[in-house]
Design a protein around this motif. Sequence first.
Motif, mmCIF file in Angstrom:
data_model
loop_
_atom_site.group_PDB
_atom_site.id
_atom_site.type_symbol
_atom_site.label_atom_id
_atom_site.label_comp_id
_atom_site.label_asym_id
_atom_site.label_seq_id
_atom_site.Cartn_x
_atom_site.Cartn_y
_atom_site.Cartn_z
ATOM 1 N N GLU A 151 -52.634 48.377 55.707
ATOM 2 C CA GLU A 151 -52.904 49.670 55.075
ATOM 3 C C GLU A 151 -53.047 49.492 53.574
ATOM 4 O O GLU A 151 -52.165 48.923 52.919
ATOM 5 C CB GLU A 151 -51.749 50.635 55.364
ATOM 6 N N ILE A 152 -54.134 49.962 53.043
ATOM 7 C CA ILE A 152 -54.354 49.928 51.595
ATOM 8 C C ILE A 152 -53.431 50.982 50.992
ATOM 9 O O ILE A 152 -53.580 52.173 51.257
ATOM 10 C CB ILE A 152 -55.825 50.234 51.229
ATOM 11 N N VAL A 153 -52.468 50.543 50.178
ATOM 12 C CA VAL A 153 -51.542 51.488 49.555
ATOM 13 C C VAL A 153 -51.967 51.827 48.134
ATOM 14 O O VAL A 153 -51.572 52.866 47.604
ATOM 15 C CB VAL A 153 -50.082 50.973 49.602
ATOM 16 N N VAL A 154 -52.753 50.965 47.506
ATOM 17 C CA VAL A 154 -53.379 51.262 46.218
ATOM 18 C C VAL A 154 -54.830 50.816 46.359
ATOM 19 O O VAL A 154 -55.106 49.622 46.443
ATOM 20 C CB VAL A 154 -52.699 50.516 45.038
ATOM 21 N N PRO A 155 -55.766 51.774 46.419
ATOM 22 C CA PRO A 155 -57.180 51.383 46.541
ATOM 23 C C PRO A 155 -57.647 50.699 45.261
ATOM 24 O O PRO A 155 -56.953 50.704 44.249
ATOM 25 C CB PRO A 155 -57.895 52.714 46.762
ATOM 26 N N TRP A 156 -58.840 50.113 45.312
ATOM 27 C CA TRP A 156 -59.366 49.462 44.115
ATOM 28 C C TRP A 156 -59.244 50.413 42.925
ATOM 29 O O TRP A 156 -59.708 51.552 42.970
ATOM 30 C CB TRP A 156 -60.831 49.071 44.304
ATOM 31 N N THR A 157 -58.576 49.906 41.884
ATOM 32 C CA THR A 157 -58.301 50.671 40.670
ATOM 33 C C THR A 157 -58.430 49.730 39.491
ATOM 34 O O THR A 157 -58.171 48.543 39.615
ATOM 35 C CB THR A 157 -56.853 51.226 40.721
ATOM 36 N N GLY A 158 -58.807 50.237 38.358
ATOM 37 C CA GLY A 158 -58.882 49.413 37.158
ATOM 38 C C GLY A 158 -60.073 49.787 36.312
ATOM 39 O O GLY A 158 -60.840 50.698 36.655
ATOM 40 N N PRO A 159 -60.264 49.097 35.199
ATOM 41 C CA PRO A 159 -61.333 49.438 34.261
ATOM 42 C C PRO A 159 -62.734 49.399 34.861
ATOM 43 O O PRO A 159 -63.609 50.137 34.402
ATOM 44 C CB PRO A 159 -61.201 48.380 33.162
ATOM 45 N N ALA A 160 -62.975 48.599 35.883
ATOM 46 C CA ALA A 160 -64.314 48.491 36.470
ATOM 47 C C ALA A 160 -64.567 49.519 37.572
ATOM 48 O O ALA A 160 -65.669 49.597 38.107
ATOM 49 C CB ALA A 160 -64.527 47.084 37.039
ATOM 50 N N ILE A 161 -63.548 50.317 37.892
ATOM 51 C CA ILE A 161 -63.640 51.248 39.014
ATOM 52 C C ILE A 161 -63.723 52.690 38.512
ATOM 53 O O ILE A 161 -62.928 53.114 37.670
ATOM 54 C CB ILE A 161 -62.416 51.094 39.951
ATOM 55 N N ASP A 162 -64.659 53.446 39.051
ATOM 56 C CA ASP A 162 -64.766 54.868 38.739
ATOM 57 C C ASP A 162 -63.620 55.584 39.454
ATOM 58 O O ASP A 162 -63.532 55.532 40.682
ATOM 59 C CB ASP A 162 -66.113 55.406 39.245
ATOM 60 N N PRO A 163 -62.721 56.239 38.717
ATOM 61 C CA PRO A 163 -61.548 56.863 39.349
ATOM 62 C C PRO A 163 -61.901 58.029 40.278
ATOM 63 O O PRO A 163 -61.136 58.350 41.175
ATOM 64 C CB PRO A 163 -60.702 57.348 38.169
ATOM 65 N N THR A 164 -63.050 58.621 40.099
ATOM 66 C CA THR A 164 -63.456 59.746 40.940
ATOM 67 C C THR A 164 -64.003 59.266 42.284
ATOM 68 O O THR A 164 -63.652 59.800 43.334
ATOM 69 C CB THR A 164 -64.530 60.601 40.225
ATOM 70 N N THR A 165 -64.843 58.238 42.246
ATOM 71 C CA THR A 165 -65.506 57.787 43.476
ATOM 72 C C THR A 165 -64.838 56.564 44.102
ATOM 73 O O THR A 165 -65.037 56.289 45.283
ATOM 74 C CB THR A 165 -66.973 57.427 43.197
ATOM 75 N N GLY A 166 -64.091 55.793 43.298
ATOM 76 C CA GLY A 166 -63.497 54.552 43.802
ATOM 77 C C GLY A 166 -64.496 53.414 43.875
ATOM 78 O O GLY A 166 -64.186 52.329 44.359
ATOM 79 N N ALA A 167 -65.718 53.647 43.403
ATOM 80 C CA ALA A 167 -66.771 52.626 43.420
ATOM 81 C C ALA A 167 -66.820 51.913 42.070
ATOM 82 O O ALA A 167 -66.260 52.374 41.076
ATOM 83 C CB ALA A 167 -68.116 53.282 43.705
ATOM 84 N N LEU A 168 -67.494 50.778 42.056
ATOM 85 C CA LEU A 168 -67.699 50.069 40.795
ATOM 86 C C LEU A 168 -68.486 50.955 39.830
ATOM 87 O O LEU A 168 -69.456 51.601 40.224
ATOM 88 C CB LEU A 168 -68.483 48.779 41.036
ATOM 89 N N LYS A 169 -68.084 50.955 38.559
ATOM 90 C CA LYS A 169 -68.809 51.714 37.534
ATOM 91 C C LYS A 169 -70.136 51.040 37.209
ATOM 92 O O LYS A 169 -71.103 51.705 36.857
ATOM 93 C CB LYS A 169 -67.984 51.781 36.242
ATOM 94 N N ALA A 170 -70.141 49.713 37.272
ATOM 95 C CA ALA A 170 -71.322 48.909 36.945
ATOM 96 C C ALA A 170 -71.243 47.640 37.773
ATOM 97 O O ALA A 170 -70.196 47.336 38.360
ATOM 98 C CB ALA A 170 -71.329 48.584 35.451
ATOM 99 N N PRO A 171 -72.311 46.865 37.827
ATOM 100 C CA PRO A 171 -72.231 45.602 38.575
ATOM 101 C C PRO A 171 -71.129 44.694 38.028
ATOM 102 O O PRO A 171 -70.803 44.725 36.831
ATOM 103 C CB PRO A 171 -73.614 44.980 38.353
ATOM 104 N N LEU A 172 -70.570 43.888 38.911
ATOM 105 C CA LEU A 172 -69.588 42.890 38.495
ATOM 106 C C LEU A 172 -70.273 41.861 37.603
ATOM 107 O O LEU A 172 -71.489 41.670 37.697
ATOM 108 C CB LEU A 172 -68.982 42.207 39.726
ATOM 109 N N PRO A 173 -69.503 41.165 36.760
ATOM 110 C CA PRO A 173 -70.110 40.103 35.946
ATOM 111 C C PRO A 173 -70.728 39.028 36.850
ATOM 112 O O PRO A 173 -70.367 38.914 38.030
ATOM 113 C CB PRO A 173 -68.930 39.531 35.166
#
Length: 170
Positions: free
Chosen positions: A30-52
Motif C-alpha cells: 500500500e502506498i502510504v505517501v504517494p509521489w511527492t516532492g519538487p518535481a511532482i504537481d501536488p494537485t495531480t500527483g503527476a510530474l510537473k516536467a520531464p525528468l532530467p
Amino acid sequence: MTVETGVEPAARPVPATVEEFAACDEADLEIVVPWTGPAIDPTTGALKAPLPPTYVVATSGGWPKPGAIEVATDLNRVLLEELWRREGLLAATFAISEKCWMSSRALAVWTDEESLQAFLTSEGHMNAVRRTKNLAYAWEGTRWVSNSPVLPTFDEVRARLAEQRKRKRT
C-alpha cells in the motif's frame, strides 16, 4: 522458506534472512505517501516536467520488529522533515506491506549522486540509521542511475534488490 499465503504474519515463523523476508509476495503493498516532492504537481500527483536526462534512484526497505512501529514512525517523521528540505531531491514515495511483516519501502529520485550522498550522510539520517538498527529484523537498499522518462516502480525496486542479493551470493 516458503511463505504461507492467507496466514497472518504473526502466525508464521519469522524469516531468518533478507532473502526469506523478500520472498514474501507484497501483493498488498500500500502506498502510504504517494509521489511527492519538487518535481511532482501536488494537485495531480503527476510530474510537473520531464525528468532530467539522467538521475539517481535510491531505495531502501526493511522489516520492523514487533513493538518497533511507534518508534519507527517517529524516526520516519524526522527523516521526512530532513528529506523534504534536501536540495537535489526530485520526488519520493513510501509503501508498506502488512502481509509481509510490515515491510516498509522507500523510493526516491535525486538529481545526482552528490545530493543523495549529502542526505545519506546528514546528521538526521545517520541518527535515524543508528536508532533503527535494533528496530528491524533486516534492512536493504540499493541505488542506480536511470534515464527513463517515467518514475521508477516498486516492481522495479524488487527486481533490482533481487539482482543485488543474487550478486552478493556469487
